[in-house]
Every structure is written in C-alpha cells, then in structure tokens.
Design an enzyme around this catalytic site. Sequence first.
Site, PDB file in Angstrom:
ATOM      1  N   ASP A   1      87.020  31.255  42.771  1.00 48.52           N
ATOM      2  CA  ASP A   1      87.442  30.760  44.087  1.00 48.52           C
ATOM      3  C   ASP A   1      86.248  30.603  45.016  1.00 48.52           C
ATOM      4  OD1 ASP A   1      87.177  33.489  45.573  1.00 48.52           O
ATOM      5  OD2 ASP A   1      88.568  33.960  43.964  1.00 48.52           O
TER       6      ASP A   1
ATOM      7  N   HIS B   1      76.476  38.157  32.124  1.00 48.37           N
ATOM      8  CA  HIS B   1      76.739  39.555  32.481  1.00 48.37           C
ATOM      9  C   HIS B   1      77.060  40.385  31.247  1.00 48.37           C
ATOM     10  CE1 HIS B   1      76.541  39.935  36.807  1.00 48.37           C
ATOM     11  NE2 HIS B   1      77.203  38.797  36.964  1.00 48.37           N
TER      12      HIS B   1
ATOM     13  N   ASP C   1      76.108  28.937  37.690  1.00 48.89           N
ATOM     14  CA  ASP C   1      76.159  30.344  38.070  1.00 48.89           C
ATOM     15  C   ASP C   1      75.284  31.189  37.136  1.00 48.89           C
ATOM     16  OD1 ASP C   1      76.993  32.889  38.973  1.00 48.89           O
ATOM     17  OD2 ASP C   1      79.011  32.153  39.378  1.00 48.89           O
TER      18      ASP C   1
ATOM     19  N   HIS D   1      71.981  32.108  41.839  1.00 45.90           N
ATOM     20  CA  HIS D   1      71.070  33.230  41.609  1.00 45.90           C
ATOM     21  C   HIS D   1      70.639  33.156  40.156  1.00 45.90           C
ATOM     22  CE1 HIS D   1      74.324  35.139  39.384  1.00 45.90           C
ATOM     23  NE2 HIS D   1      75.116  34.928  40.413  1.00 45.90           N
TER      24      HIS D   1
ATOM     25  N   THR E   1      76.565  35.832  44.071  1.00 51.39           N
ATOM     26  CA  THR E   1      77.224  34.542  43.884  1.00 51.39           C
ATOM     27  C   THR E   1      77.686  33.898  45.197  1.00 51.39           C
ATOM     28  OG1 THR E   1      77.956  35.093  41.650  1.00 51.39           O
ATOM     29  CG2 THR E   1      79.202  33.396  42.801  1.00 51.39           C
TER      30      THR E   1
END
Length: 555
Positions: free
Chosen positions: A173, A318, A49, A362, A90
């Site tokens: 999830d 982030h 991620d 991404h 995401t």
Amino acid sequence: MKFKYSLILGLALLNVQVFAQKWTKPSTTTSNYPATVARPKLVVGLVIDQMRWDYLYRFYDRYSKGGFKRLINDGFSAENTFIPYTPTYTACGHTSIYTGSVPAINGIIGNNWYDPELGRDVYCSEDRDVKTVGSSTRAGEMSPKNMLVTTIGDELRLATNFRSKVIGISQKDRGSILPAGHSANAAYWYDGGTGDWITSTYYMQTLPTWVSDYNKKKVANDFYAKNWNTLYPISTYIQSTADDKPYEGKFKGESTSAFPHKLTDAIGKNYDLIRSTPYGNTMTFDLSKIAIKEEKLGQTGNTDFLAISCSSTDYVGHQFGPNSIEIEDTYLRLDKDLEDFFNYLDKTLGKGNYLFFLSADHAVAHVPGFMKENKLPGGLVSNSKLRKGIDSIMVNQFKLQKSVITVMNNEVYFDHSVIDEKKANFAEIKQATVNYLRKQESIADAVDLQIMNTSTIPEEIRKRITNGYNARRSGDIYFILKPNWFDGGETGTTHGAWYPYDSHIPLVFMGWKVKPGKTNQTHYMTDIAATLAAMLHIQMPSGSVGSPITELTHQ
C-alpha cells in the site's frame, strides 16, 4: 544661425521617428515558437524496492538486450545517487522520490513511528476514516493523509487543471499510495489475505471493472502452479553464494533454503506467498499494462503519470539476502519483465513518446552470517535489549518507572509526562542515555536530537540525521549503528542505515528528451522530482529540496 540649429533639430527628430517606426512595425515573418508546452504522453516511475545500485552491473552480463541493458545504454544513469537522510526505509524512500523532500519536511519518518502527539504507534499510510474497496479485510484502510507535502503527480494534476491522470500500483500500500499523491485518480495495492488488488474509499467507492475482472482470475494460483526453480541451470549462478546457507530464511514447510521452492501447496490458500517470489513483480507489471490500456494513459492528449513499485525484490531480499541465488534469479526474471514492459510501451505509445525513470527506495545490507563467513565486519543488535538497558538506568539512577516509550527507527522515545511529573532533569537523562548507548558493541555513536549541532559527529552523518528528524514525530535520542550492524534475527537481512550499502541507489532516466549517457557527479534521491518538474515545465512539489539533473536532457 538660428535657422541652422532648427534644421539640425528637425532632422534629429525625423531620425528618431523613423527609428521608432522601424522597431514598432509588426513583423511579417512566421513565428517558430511552439504552439504548446512540450511534454511526453506518459511518465512512468518505477521504484525497485530494495535495489542496490550495484545490481545494475553485478548481473549485467546475464541481462537481456531489451531490459536493464537497454535502460543503461539507451538511458542516462546518475551513477552516484544517494539517499540524503536516515533511516532508509520503504515509506521514506517512496515519499522522498516523488516529493523531492526529506522526512523532516514530508513527515514520513519511517514505515511506522510513535507519534508523541497522538500517543500511539502510527503506520505511514493508515487512515481510520476510510474503508477498503475490493475486499472485506481492513487492508484498504489507507490514504496519503500522513504525508504533509505534495508529490510530482499532484503538481502535474495542478498544472493541467486536473486533466492529467495519476495512478499508483504496487503490492505494498505504501508503495502505491505515497508516490501517487493526494490528488491521484487511483492507487491500487495487493491484499495478501484475499489475493485481490484493492484500493480505499479515499479514491473511489467501487473498483473499476478492469480491476475486478483481473481479481476474478486469481492469477496468483497460476504462478503457484509453476513452482519456483531457477530460470537458468543453477550451476550458472556464479554471482551468488552456494544455494543452501544457514543464514538464509526458509519458506514455511521447507527443510532447507535451497531450490526448487514448492509453491503448489499455496494454491487457493496462501495468497500472500506470491510477494516473496519473483512472480509478484510479474503480476505488478501485468496489472500496470492493463491500467495503461483501460485508463488510456498517455492516449488522451494529456500527460499522464503511472507510478509503479516492484515489491517482491524486497521480500526476497529480506528472506534470503543480496548474495543468494534467489535474489540473482529474481533480478534475471525482473529483467525479462522489464523488457516486456518496454516493448508494451513502445507498441502502445511509441518510442520517444514516454519518459521513464527507474530508482529504488533504499538498498540493503549484507546478511551478518555472510559477513562473518567471509571475515567481514557486521553483527546483530537487539532494540528490546537496548530498551531494557535504558530502562534500568532510568530506574536506578533517576527513580523513573516506565519512562521509555519505545526504541525504534534507531531512536529512543521518552515519556515526557513521566519525566515532568517527577521533575527530573531531562538533559541529564538524555546524556546518561547517550553515554550508555556509546558503550554498546553495536553502536558507533549516539546524539541528543535537540542539541545535535553540538555533537562531534561527521557533518555528512549530521545532515542525514537532521534530514530524517521531524520535530513533531521523531524521538529524543538517535543512535548510529556500526557498519553492517542492525536489529534482526539470525537469517535474512534488512536496511535503514546511512551507509552506502543502504543509501546508494540506482537512478536511470530513459525516453522522451533524454540523451544517453552517465554522470558520476553526486546526486540525491530528492533530485528526481525536481528533474521531472523541470522537464515537464511544472512547479516542483511543495516540500522539494532537490535540484534538477540538467545534464540528462537534450538542449
């Protein structure tokens, strides 16, 4: 003369019979055709991620031989792989990797979106008809029902009459549910409220014993006890900025963003914190190895599929940004986790018996504060301020109250019922909105999604917006932010744009039938599922628009 012609005709017929017998006679040689369709024991998909493509090489010198270096050198890397749509979020990325599709077709147009038909905000994997399994919270009220197409895992299940097992594992999830697909045997995700791995009644009524046993250990507490300091001496982190920067986010209770990060205060309390540390990735790999063992993945004579997503890279990214020591340390630790996982696969299944691929949902933008510090373009925009500006135009120019529902995912949603009731000219409303947006410092351009083909935007951008537009779920106006501008705060960063810093992702295959090498041909995220389908000799997913990367396989 008649006799002569009869003799010639008779000989000709005899030759035809002999020729026919020669070619219809059963062969006595042994066939070399394979008895079964060749497939690997296990397919493992790993989505990192928020992984930028350049992380493969930016930290290469510090990677171990058995982790990313092994992957790059023993595998086949499609170096020029891009996301073919916008926004680059995401849920969209995980879905498109495993469906070979785009949001316009698969329906997952964001992590959240406003659904005009339902008249409310929707979360990508929400399902109010199912219940949590594994905890008492609502974190398990999830399923893949909002995804409109099949995944490669679904197609594998169909191809083997559902004998193949397909399992998804991720802290998020959406990172486990959407990749695993509709017919998956299971998907597991992390409940930060309880520190447990959970699922939903969509898959099962009770957790398997091996998941429950793992939950009892509350392993997050063990990781918290270690705190988080750099893996190597901090002075060796030369690929990062200085440790304490004002544009980096801080952990709650800390006065600076600098190492070391104290985690012991979270023991037994804040189980969600582990997501924002590299330990979240380690925990994900640990559970994945247990799943392989207990579910006997790849060990029953069928080809199974394990879809893993490492989410901590996103949380750390982030908060601190791609140039932080925190993100460099996270990838150095991830490299060791990867090496350990490869060793486990080798021991359990044998080298060459599993097919592995790594990609990302991404990438990520540089922090605006970092850009400004280094005299590079970039900045911040406020979606709430944009909405207020559009609201003002609607009231003053068109006498419309509350006609703008929301501004999200770079889209403006209007309340069509308000506009219809006032008999206002919707075309004029949209053009006025486009004109307003084009005047904003942060915005490069804006388009009416209904008549996008008439807009004078570059074709590459037009294609990506079109691929991200779902007629029944998307908004009315799309605005294109300037490079490295985004909606956010003064610290940390995000993603979502079509630009290469958000859309250029790694894609590396390794293992079964994969020949080592690289290509700089342009490929897309949507090619992954098509490639897997071709290698496994199964149908591609129902919404697939990708093409197989044929150059990566042995002939």
